[in-house]
Design a protein around this motif. Structure first.
Motif, mmCIF file in Angstrom:
data_model
loop_
_atom_site.group_PDB
_atom_site.id
_atom_site.type_symbol
_atom_site.label_atom_id
_atom_site.label_comp_id
_atom_site.label_asym_id
_atom_site.label_seq_id
_atom_site.Cartn_x
_atom_site.Cartn_y
_atom_site.Cartn_z
ATOM 1 N N ASN A 1 0.823 -1.204 0.000
ATOM 2 C CA ASN A 1 0.000 0.000 0.000
ATOM 3 C C ASN A 1 0.859 1.257 0.000
ATOM 4 O OD1 ASN A 1 -2.398 1.355 -0.147
ATOM 5 N ND2 ASN A 1 -2.747 1.336 2.070
ATOM 6 N N LYS A 2 1.865 1.259 -0.889
ATOM 7 C CA LYS A 2 2.766 2.392 -1.093
ATOM 8 C C LYS A 2 3.687 2.650 0.089
ATOM 9 C CE LYS A 2 0.152 4.345 -4.673
ATOM 10 N NZ LYS A 2 0.622 4.673 -5.933
ATOM 11 N N LYS A 3 3.666 1.782 1.088
ATOM 12 C CA LYS A 3 4.567 1.931 2.226
ATOM 13 C C LYS A 3 5.606 0.817 2.137
ATOM 14 C CE LYS A 3 4.683 2.160 7.239
ATOM 15 N NZ LYS A 3 3.931 1.917 8.465
ATOM 16 N N HIS A 4 6.730 1.133 1.530
ATOM 17 C CA HIS A 4 7.786 0.148 1.304
ATOM 18 C C HIS A 4 8.552 -0.104 2.593
ATOM 19 C CE1 HIS A 4 11.852 -0.932 -0.651
ATOM 20 N NE2 HIS A 4 11.154 -2.009 -0.439
ATOM 21 N N ILE A 5 8.547 -1.352 3.020
ATOM 22 C CA ILE A 5 9.270 -1.737 4.223
ATOM 23 C C ILE A 5 10.425 -2.638 3.793
ATOM 24 C CG2 ILE A 5 9.113 -2.932 6.427
ATOM 25 C CD1 ILE A 5 6.069 -2.326 6.329
ATOM 26 N N THR A 6 11.622 -2.256 4.168
ATOM 27 C CA THR A 6 12.774 -3.051 3.778
ATOM 28 C C THR A 6 13.248 -3.900 4.941
ATOM 29 O OG1 THR A 6 14.284 -1.278 4.374
ATOM 30 C CG2 THR A 6 13.554 -1.350 2.089
ATOM 31 N N GLY A 7 13.881 -5.004 4.590
ATOM 32 C CA GLY A 7 14.485 -5.850 5.605
ATOM 33 C C GLY A 7 15.767 -5.234 6.119
ATOM 34 N N GLN A 8 16.366 -5.868 7.099
ATOM 35 C CA GLN A 8 17.608 -5.356 7.678
ATOM 36 C C GLN A 8 18.801 -5.557 6.746
ATOM 37 O OE1 GLN A 8 18.090 -7.171 11.513
ATOM 38 N NE2 GLN A 8 16.428 -6.012 12.420
ATOM 39 N N ILE A 9 18.642 -6.438 5.764
ATOM 40 C CA ILE A 9 19.706 -6.715 4.797
ATOM 41 C C ILE A 9 19.197 -6.337 3.408
ATOM 42 C CG2 ILE A 9 21.088 -8.544 3.711
ATOM 43 C CD1 ILE A 9 21.976 -8.120 6.547
ATOM 44 N N ASN A 10 19.977 -5.539 2.680
ATOM 45 C CA ASN A 10 19.579 -5.145 1.330
ATOM 46 C C ASN A 10 20.292 -6.003 0.288
ATOM 47 O OD1 ASN A 10 22.169 -4.024 0.883
ATOM 48 N ND2 ASN A 10 21.514 -2.029 1.655
ATOM 49 N N HIS A 11 20.050 -5.723 -0.978
ATOM 50 C CA HIS A 11 20.643 -6.515 -2.049
ATOM 51 C C HIS A 11 22.171 -6.426 -2.055
ATOM 52 C CE1 HIS A 11 16.670 -6.431 -4.553
ATOM 53 N NE2 HIS A 11 16.626 -7.295 -3.557
ATOM 54 N N LYS A 12 22.722 -5.240 -1.830
ATOM 55 C CA LYS A 12 24.178 -5.092 -1.814
ATOM 56 C C LYS A 12 24.799 -5.925 -0.693
ATOM 57 C CE LYS A 12 24.446 -0.512 -3.880
ATOM 58 N NZ LYS A 12 24.920 0.867 -3.726
ATOM 59 N N GLN A 13 24.140 -5.944 0.444
ATOM 60 C CA GLN A 13 24.645 -6.732 1.567
ATOM 61 C C GLN A 13 24.542 -8.235 1.279
ATOM 62 O OE1 GLN A 13 22.005 -4.572 4.191
ATOM 63 N NE2 GLN A 13 23.738 -3.919 5.450
ATOM 64 N N LEU A 14 23.490 -8.643 0.591
ATOM 65 C CA LEU A 14 23.374 -10.054 0.209
ATOM 66 C C LEU A 14 24.509 -10.450 -0.734
ATOM 67 C CD1 LEU A 14 19.534 -10.568 -0.328
ATOM 68 C CD2 LEU A 14 20.963 -11.613 1.438
ATOM 69 N N VAL A 15 24.856 -9.570 -1.665
ATOM 70 C CA VAL A 15 25.975 -9.854 -2.572
ATOM 71 C C VAL A 15 27.267 -9.987 -1.777
ATOM 72 C CG1 VAL A 15 27.393 -8.954 -4.462
ATOM 73 C CG2 VAL A 15 24.913 -8.760 -4.585
ATOM 74 N N HIS A 16 27.480 -9.095 -0.830
ATOM 75 C CA HIS A 16 28.692 -9.154 -0.007
ATOM 76 C C HIS A 16 28.760 -10.492 0.744
ATOM 77 C CE1 HIS A 16 32.041 -7.828 2.453
ATOM 78 N NE2 HIS A 16 31.357 -8.204 3.522
ATOM 79 N N ILE A 17 27.645 -10.923 1.290
ATOM 80 C CA ILE A 17 27.611 -12.212 1.985
ATOM 81 C C ILE A 17 27.922 -13.340 1.012
ATOM 82 C CG2 ILE A 17 26.136 -13.867 3.196
ATOM 83 C CD1 ILE A 17 24.600 -11.394 4.327
ATOM 84 N N LEU A 18 27.350 -13.270 -0.169
ATOM 85 C CA LEU A 18 27.586 -14.306 -1.178
ATOM 86 C C LEU A 18 29.071 -14.373 -1.553
ATOM 87 C CD1 LEU A 18 25.963 -16.385 -2.826
ATOM 88 C CD2 LEU A 18 25.681 -14.653 -4.591
ATOM 89 N N LYS A 19 29.729 -13.221 -1.566
ATOM 90 C CA LYS A 19 31.148 -13.167 -1.931
ATOM 91 C C LYS A 19 32.060 -13.638 -0.800
ATOM 92 C CE LYS A 19 32.607 -9.431 -4.079
ATOM 93 N NZ LYS A 19 32.754 -8.008 -4.500
ATOM 94 N N THR A 20 31.702 -13.314 0.435
ATOM 95 C CA THR A 20 32.650 -13.525 1.537
ATOM 96 C C THR A 20 32.156 -14.447 2.640
ATOM 97 O OG1 THR A 20 31.851 -11.590 2.756
ATOM 98 C CG2 THR A 20 33.645 -11.224 1.162
ATOM 99 N N GLY A 21 30.849 -14.707 2.664
ATOM 100 C CA GLY A 21 30.287 -15.468 3.776
ATOM 101 C C GLY A 21 30.040 -16.926 3.441
ATOM 102 N N THR A 22 29.478 -17.602 4.386
ATOM 103 C CA THR A 22 29.154 -19.015 4.231
ATOM 104 C C THR A 22 27.708 -19.180 3.762
ATOM 105 O OG1 THR A 22 28.297 -19.253 6.493
ATOM 106 C CG2 THR A 22 30.689 -19.582 6.167
#
Length: 131
Positions: A89-110
């Motif tokens: 309803n036009k109120k965008h709620i984001t999670g604590q992790i964004n797409h850039k952070q997911l990429v960083h995890i994919l590159k360096t995390g388990t």
């Protein structure tokens, strides 16, 4: 597609995306991660572009699994992204992790780190289901 079917597909998408880590960590490569990082870095701000950003990012994750059926299923899920904006309803709620952070995890995390990150990314959607 009626709203009940869209809701069912949305919930199915959440479940699938929570399970992507296993295949991603088996099949990821530097080139795919670089493309995913480029997608995250070039996201355009604004409601009109949110659907495009989500489709591009999550679609690339599906592609990276190497599972053709999963990639084809992504096509069925396309209406879900527009439905999501309607739900919010036009109120965008984001999670604590964004797409850039997911990429960083994919590159360096388990794989486990990525699962936790994806849950944090999708948590607002899971919270909405409990209401």
């Amino acid at each position: 597609i009626d709203n009940t079917t869209l809701q069912d597909l949305f919930e199915l998408r959440l479940v699938l995306e929570m399970g992507l880590a296993d295949l991603l960590y088996i099949r990821k490569n530097e080139q795919d991660v670089a493309v995913l990082e480029s997608i995250a870095d070039n996201e355009i701000v604004g409601d009109h572009f949110r659907v495009q950003n989500e489709i591009a990012f999550h679609g690339k994750l599906y592609e990276m699994t190497g599972n053709v059926t999963l990639m084809q299923f992504q096509t069925l899920l396309l209406p879900v992204f527009a439905y999501l904006i309607k739900l919010e309803n036009k109120k965008h709620i984001t999670g604590q992790i964004n797409h850039k952070q997911l990429v960083h995890i994919l590159k360096t995390g388990t794989k486990e780190d990525f699962k936790e990150g994806m849950l944090a990314h999708l948590q607002p959607h899971f919270d909405r289901l409990q209401k």
